[in-house]
Design a protein around this motif. Structure first.
Motif, PDB file in Angstrom:
ATOM      1  N   PRO A 290      10.243   7.493   2.012  1.00 62.66           N
ATOM      2  CA  PRO A 290      10.809   6.479   3.099  1.00 62.66           C
ATOM      3  C   PRO A 290      10.629   5.095   2.401  1.00 62.66           C
ATOM      4  O   PRO A 290       9.531   5.042   1.522  1.00 62.66           O
ATOM      5  N   PRO A 291      11.724   4.212   2.347  1.00 62.04           N
ATOM      6  CA  PRO A 291      11.676   3.062   1.523  1.00 62.04           C
ATOM      7  C   PRO A 291      10.627   2.215   1.667  1.00 62.04           C
ATOM      8  O   PRO A 291       9.846   1.810   0.549  1.00 62.04           O
ATOM      9  N   LYS A 292       9.844   1.907   2.778  1.00 65.24           N
ATOM     10  CA  LYS A 292       8.486   0.987   2.961  1.00 65.24           C
ATOM     11  C   LYS A 292       7.327   1.769   2.071  1.00 65.24           C
ATOM     12  O   LYS A 292       6.771   1.227   1.515  1.00 65.24           O
ATOM     13  N   MET A 293       7.378   2.978   2.306  1.00 65.56           N
ATOM     14  CA  MET A 293       6.256   3.924   2.130  1.00 65.56           C
ATOM     15  C   MET A 293       6.336   4.213   0.330  1.00 65.56           C
ATOM     16  O   MET A 293       5.383   3.752  -0.088  1.00 65.56           O
ATOM     17  N   ARG A 294       7.626   4.213  -0.039  1.00 71.70           N
ATOM     18  CA  ARG A 294       7.918   4.291  -1.517  1.00 71.70           C
ATOM     19  C   ARG A 294       7.309   2.695  -2.173  1.00 71.70           C
ATOM     20  O   ARG A 294       6.561   2.686  -3.086  1.00 71.70           O
ATOM     21  N   GLU A 295       7.893   1.701  -1.416  1.00 72.58           N
ATOM     22  CA  GLU A 295       7.352   0.394  -2.035  1.00 72.58           C
ATOM     23  C   GLU A 295       5.943   0.194  -2.263  1.00 72.58           C
ATOM     24  O   GLU A 295       5.325  -0.188  -3.199  1.00 72.58           O
ATOM     25  N   VAL A 296       5.165   0.458  -1.126  1.00 71.43           N
ATOM     26  CA  VAL A 296       3.743   0.559  -1.030  1.00 71.43           C
ATOM     27  C   VAL A 296       3.061   1.346  -2.119  1.00 71.43           C
ATOM     28  O   VAL A 296       2.301   1.016  -2.964  1.00 71.43           O
ATOM     29  N   PHE A 297       3.751   2.500  -2.058  1.00 68.72           N
ATOM     30  CA  PHE A 297       3.113   3.632  -3.176  1.00 68.72           C
ATOM     31  C   PHE A 297       3.373   3.165  -4.504  1.00 68.72           C
ATOM     32  O   PHE A 297       2.333   2.992  -5.341  1.00 68.72           O
ATOM     33  N   GLU A 298       4.463   2.592  -5.093  1.00 62.22           N
ATOM     34  CA  GLU A 298       4.774   2.287  -6.206  1.00 62.22           C
ATOM     35  C   GLU A 298       3.858   0.957  -6.684  1.00 62.22           C
ATOM     36  O   GLU A 298       3.303   0.793  -7.804  1.00 62.22           O
ATOM     37  N   LEU A 299       3.763   0.203  -5.631  1.00 59.24           N
ATOM     38  CA  LEU A 299       2.942  -1.076  -6.015  1.00 59.24           C
ATOM     39  C   LEU A 299       1.431  -0.460  -6.237  1.00 59.24           C
ATOM     40  O   LEU A 299       0.765  -1.233  -6.976  1.00 59.24           O
ATOM     41  N   SER A 300       0.985   0.207  -5.648  1.00 63.30           N
ATOM     42  CA  SER A 300      -0.602   0.936  -5.636  1.00 63.30           C
ATOM     43  C   SER A 300      -0.644   1.577  -6.935  1.00 63.30           C
ATOM     44  O   SER A 300      -1.612   1.312  -7.898  1.00 63.30           O
ATOM     45  N   ARG A 301       0.160   2.575  -7.324  1.00 63.64           N
ATOM     46  CA  ARG A 301       0.106   3.547  -8.439  1.00 63.64           C
ATOM     47  C   ARG A 301       0.831   3.095  -9.660  1.00 63.64           C
ATOM     48  O   ARG A 301       0.198   3.342 -10.754  1.00 63.64           O
ATOM     49  N   LYS A 302       1.969   2.401  -9.596  1.00 63.26           N
ATOM     50  CA  LYS A 302       2.618   2.099 -10.791  1.00 63.26           C
ATOM     51  C   LYS A 302       2.120   0.548 -11.282  1.00 63.26           C
ATOM     52  O   LYS A 302       2.167   0.329 -12.374  1.00 63.26           O
ATOM     53  N   GLN A 303       1.978  -0.391 -10.212  1.00 59.85           N
ATOM     54  CA  GLN A 303       1.708  -1.630 -10.607  1.00 59.85           C
ATOM     55  C   GLN A 303       0.208  -1.850 -10.418  1.00 59.85           C
ATOM     56  O   GLN A 303      -0.249  -3.027 -10.915  1.00 59.85           O
ATOM     57  N   GLU A 304      -0.430  -1.066 -10.079  1.00 61.31           N
ATOM     58  CA  GLU A 304      -2.101  -0.935  -9.947  1.00 61.31           C
ATOM     59  C   GLU A 304      -2.365  -1.902  -8.847  1.00 61.31           C
ATOM     60  O   GLU A 304      -3.551  -2.680  -9.526  1.00 61.31           O
ATOM     61  N   LEU A 305      -1.904  -2.397  -8.332  1.00 64.66           N
ATOM     62  CA  LEU A 305      -2.422  -3.287  -7.188  1.00 64.66           C
ATOM     63  C   LEU A 305      -3.380  -2.832  -6.198  1.00 64.66           C
ATOM     64  O   LEU A 305      -3.345  -1.624  -5.745  1.00 64.66           O
ATOM     65  N   SER A 306      -4.023  -3.494  -5.831  1.00 70.36           N
ATOM     66  CA  SER A 306      -5.248  -3.173  -4.732  1.00 70.36           C
ATOM     67  C   SER A 306      -4.477  -3.265  -3.358  1.00 70.36           C
ATOM     68  O   SER A 306      -3.559  -3.614  -3.294  1.00 70.36           O
ATOM     69  N   TYR A 307      -5.311  -2.585  -2.400  1.00 70.56           N
ATOM     70  CA  TYR A 307      -4.646  -2.652  -1.104  1.00 70.56           C
ATOM     71  C   TYR A 307      -4.485  -3.894  -0.681  1.00 70.56           C
ATOM     72  O   TYR A 307      -3.486  -4.504   0.016  1.00 70.56           O
ATOM     73  N   LYS A 308      -5.450  -4.635  -0.756  1.00 66.70           N
ATOM     74  CA  LYS A 308      -5.310  -6.197  -0.316  1.00 66.70           C
ATOM     75  C   LYS A 308      -4.304  -7.026  -1.003  1.00 66.70           C
ATOM     76  O   LYS A 308      -3.629  -7.597  -0.332  1.00 66.70           O
TER      77      LYS A 308
END
Length: 189
Positions: free
Chosen positions: A134-152
């Motif tokens: 789903p679009p929002k989930m994909r965006e969060v996942f890619e920010l976490s795994r691909k851009q390596e951003l923290s949850y915060k």
């Protein structure tokens, strides 16, 4: 031989079915020229045109007792030439594609092992499955795994809570794990 010149195509075909070689020779004499010109015109190559004719008449003789025409003999022969020409053209395309890939291989010196190919296939499967989230989930996942951003950092950027980010990443991993289990099984069989 003069007798056969007066025969109709269907009469000649009936004689050929009874193993009459002279009837076969008459059919060959009648059609070899026009069929050769037809094949050569499309293929642009005399040798391939001759090969098409040889294969056509060889097949006609070997299948003489089982050929059941729903149309006239000339239509059957033209259709047979056309089909063989299409086969040759398709084969040429396969050869051209192979030669192009071989040229690329030689030019770049690339060599992919089976392992590298499997890794590449797996990456493609993973990317495809991520794209299906789903679009929002994909965006969060890619920010976490691909851009390596923290949850915060993700929470601040998207104006959502850390807890929502954590839940979205967890859900994405769960979905991907299920889908990729199947992909792993298929890839490594």
């Amino acid at each position: 031989m003069h007798y056969y010149q007066g025969c109709t195509d269907s009469a000649l075909l009936a004689l050929i079915a009874d193993d009459d070689q002279l009837a076969f020779a008459e059919v060959y004499r009648r059609y070899k020229g026009v069929l050769f010109l037809h094949a050569r015109r499309i293929l642009g190559n005399d040798e391939e045109g001759k090969d098409v004719l040889q294969e056509l008449f060889t097949t006609l003789w070997t299948r003489r007792d089982s050929i059941d025409l729903t149309t006239n003999l000339s239509a059957y022969l033209y259709a047979s030439v056309r089909n063989r020409v299409f086969d040759i053209i398709a084969h040429r395309k396969v050869e051209e594609k192979y030669m192009a890939s071989l040229a690329t291989f030689v030019e770049k010196g690339e060599y992919l092992t089976d392992q590298q190919l499997l890794e590449q296939e797996l990456k493609e499967v993973i990317e495809k499955e991520i794209a299906l989230l789903p679009p929002k989930m994909r965006e969060v996942f890619e920010l976490s795994r691909k851009q390596e951003l923290s949850y915060k950092e993700i929470a601040d950027q998207l104006h959502i809570s850390d807890k929502t980010v954590k839940k979205q990443v967890s859900n994405a991993l769960h979905i991907l794990r299920e889908k990729l289990d199947t992909a792993f099984t298929l890839l490594f069989l």
